[in-house]
Design a protein around this motif. Structure first.
Motif, PDB file in Angstrom:
ATOM      1  N   HIS A 174       0.854  -1.189   0.000  1.00  0.00           N
ATOM      2  CA  HIS A 174       0.000   0.000   0.000  1.00  0.00           C
ATOM      3  C   HIS A 174       0.888   1.237   0.000  1.00  0.00           C
ATOM      4  CE1 HIS A 174      -3.509  -2.458   0.587  1.00  0.00           C
ATOM      5  NE2 HIS A 174      -2.931  -3.056   1.620  1.00  0.00           N
ATOM      6  N   GLU A 175       0.611   2.115  -0.939  1.00  0.00           N
ATOM      7  CA  GLU A 175       1.384   3.365  -1.007  1.00  0.00           C
ATOM      8  C   GLU A 175       1.059   4.238   0.201  1.00  0.00           C
ATOM      9  OE1 GLU A 175       3.572   4.060  -3.370  1.00  0.00           O
ATOM     10  OE2 GLU A 175       3.082   2.608  -4.951  1.00  0.00           O
ATOM     11  N   SER A 176      -0.192   4.106   0.679  1.00  0.00           N
ATOM     12  CA  SER A 176      -0.585   4.851   1.877  1.00  0.00           C
ATOM     13  C   SER A 176      -1.594   3.995   2.635  1.00  0.00           C
ATOM     14  CB  SER A 176      -1.199   6.196   1.480  1.00  0.00           C
ATOM     15  OG  SER A 176      -2.604   6.095   1.429  1.00  0.00           O
ATOM     16  N   SER A 178      -4.385   4.516   3.507  1.00  0.00           N
ATOM     17  CA  SER A 178      -5.789   4.688   3.108  1.00  0.00           C
ATOM     18  C   SER A 178      -6.254   3.591   2.157  1.00  0.00           C
ATOM     19  CB  SER A 178      -5.990   6.067   2.470  1.00  0.00           C
ATOM     20  OG  SER A 178      -5.229   6.140   1.289  1.00  0.00           O
ATOM     21  N   SER A 179      -5.315   2.913   1.468  1.00  0.00           N
ATOM     22  CA  SER A 179      -5.755   1.839   0.572  1.00  0.00           C
ATOM     23  C   SER A 179      -5.786   0.492   1.293  1.00  0.00           C
ATOM     24  CB  SER A 179      -4.860   1.765  -0.664  1.00  0.00           C
ATOM     25  OG  SER A 179      -3.549   1.389  -0.298  1.00  0.00           O
ATOM     26  N   GLN A 185      -0.143  -3.617   6.282  1.00  0.00           N
ATOM     27  CA  GLN A 185       0.685  -3.552   5.089  1.00  0.00           C
ATOM     28  C   GLN A 185       0.790  -4.968   4.524  1.00  0.00           C
ATOM     29  OE1 GLN A 185       1.625  -2.364   2.341  1.00  0.00           O
ATOM     30  NE2 GLN A 185       2.679  -0.544   3.128  1.00  0.00           N
ATOM     31  N   THR A 232       9.045  -1.283   6.103  1.00  0.00           N
ATOM     32  CA  THR A 232       8.673  -0.230   5.150  1.00  0.00           C
ATOM     33  C   THR A 232       8.724  -0.792   3.726  1.00  0.00           C
ATOM     34  OG1 THR A 232      10.952   0.555   4.993  1.00  0.00           O
ATOM     35  CG2 THR A 232       9.549   1.608   6.659  1.00  0.00           C
TER      36      THR A 232
END
Ligand SMILES: O=C(O)CCC(=O)C(=O)O
Ligand SMILES: [Fe+2]
Length: 273
Positions: A174-176, A178-179, A185, A232
Motif C-alpha cells: 500500500h502506497e498509503s 488509506s488503501s 501492510q 517499510t
C-alpha cells in the motif's frame, strides 16, 4: 518411503530466467504441511526472499475456484490502480480480469446466511476452498519460522489474462494506509499459478529491477516480500504480469499482511475489491 532427494529429483525445474540466462536454483527446503502436502522450495534471488514453491495448490482446486467464480459472474476487468511514477498518473497498466473470492474473515461465521442464498451450495464450496488455501499458506509461513494464521490473509484474488493482456510494473504494498483495510501492510505476496506456459510463450511474472522472470506452472507458486526488514515498502519488489502470447494465464494472489485482521470490526464494509 523415498528420500527427500529422490522426491526433489522428480520435480521439474521451474522456468526461471535471471539476467537473460536460464537458471535452475536447487531445492533449498522441503516442508511437510499440516494437511499432508509436501512443498519443495527453491530460493530464486537473495533479494525479496524470492522463492519458488512446488505443489502448493492442486490443479483441481484451481479449476474449482475458476468454475465457482464464473458461475457467479465474478470476473471483472481488473480495477485500475492509479500509480504515480515520475509525477505522472498512469492508469492504463492493467487489462486483465480478476475476481476476489469470499473472505473467510467475513463469511466463515456466517455459513447459514451464505447457504441460504440461491447459489448457496456454490458459495459454500468457494468459502471452503478459500479457507483451505488461506490456512495452507499460513501454515507454510509458520513452518518457515514466521508465525502466521489465516487471519493474516486478505481475500484471495483470482486474476486471468487472455492473450496479450497484462498487468504492468507495480508494487503490491500500500502506497498509503488509506488503501489498506485496517492500516495493515502487505508483507508478502504468494502468487499461485493456475496455468502452465512454457518458456517463450509469455505470461511470465517479471521483476524488472532484479532482472528475474518466472514462467507459470499450474500448482506452483512464487513468494516474495514486499517490505524491507524494518517493515517499510521495498521499491525493488516492483513486478509485472507479462502478456501470454496465446492461450490464457490464471493466477491467484494470496496477500499476507503484517498483522492479523480484526474480525470484530466491520471488515465487510472495509473490503474494497
Ligand atoms: O500475473 C502476474 O504474474 C502478476 C500478478 C500481480 O502482480 C498482481 O495481481 O498483483
Ligand atoms: Fe502484483
Amino acid at each position: 518411503a523415498t528420500t527427500e532427494a529422490c522426491d526433489s529429483a522428480e520435480l521439474p525445474a521451474p522456468a526461471v530466467v535471471v539476467g537473460g540466462a536460464a537458471v535452475e536454483p536447487p531445492i533449498s527446503e522441503t516442508i511437510e504441511l499440516r494437511d499432508g502436502r509436501t512443498v519443495a522450495l527453491r530460493t530464486l534471488h537473495a533479494e525479496l526472499q524470492l522463492t519458488y514453491a512446488h505443489g502448493l495448490v492442486a490443479a483441481e482446486e484451481l479449476e474449482a475456484l475458476v468454475r465457482l467464480a464464473e458461475s457467479r459472474g465474478g470476473f471483472r476487468r481488473s480495477p485500475l490502480r492509479r500509480q504515480h511514477s515520475d509525477g505522472v498518473i498512469k492508469d492504463d497498466i492493467r487489462n486483465s480480469s480478476s475476481c476476489p473470492l469470499l473472505w473467510p474473515m467475513v463469511y466463515a461465521g456466517r455459513a447459514h446466511e451464505v447457504a441460504a442464498a440461491a447459489n448457496g451450495a456454490a458459495l459454500l464450496e468457494e468459502l471452503s476452498l478459500a479457507t483451505r488455501i488461506s490456512e495452507r499458506v499460513a501454515d507454510l509461513f509458520s513452518r518457515s519460522g514466521m508465525p502466521t494464521t489465516a487471519a493474516h490473509v486478505e481475500p484471495l484474488q483470482l486474476v486471468r489474462y487472455q492473450a496479450s493482456e497484462l498487468f504492468g510494473p507495480h508494487h503490491d504494498y500500500h502506497e498509503s494506509p488509506s488503501s489498506s483495510v485496517q492500516g495493515e501492510q502487505r508483507s508478502f505476496t504468494v502468487l499461485l499459478f493456475g496455468s502452465t506456459l512454457p518458456p517463450g510463450s509469455g505470461g511470465e511474472t517479471r521483476f524488472p529491477l532484479l532482472d528475474v522472470s518466472v514462467s507459470p506452472r499450474t500448482g506452483d507458486a512464487l513468494i516474495w516480500a514486499n517490505l524491507l526488514d524494518d517493515g517499510t515498502p521495498n521499491v525493488r519488489s516492483l513486478h509485472e504480469g507479462r502478456p501470454p502470447a496465446s492461450g490464457e494465464k490464471l493466477a491467484v494472489n494470496v496477500w499476507v499482511a503484517d498483522r492479523p485482521f480484526d474480525s470484530s470490526s466491520d471488515l465487510e464494509r472495509a473490503v474494497r475489491t
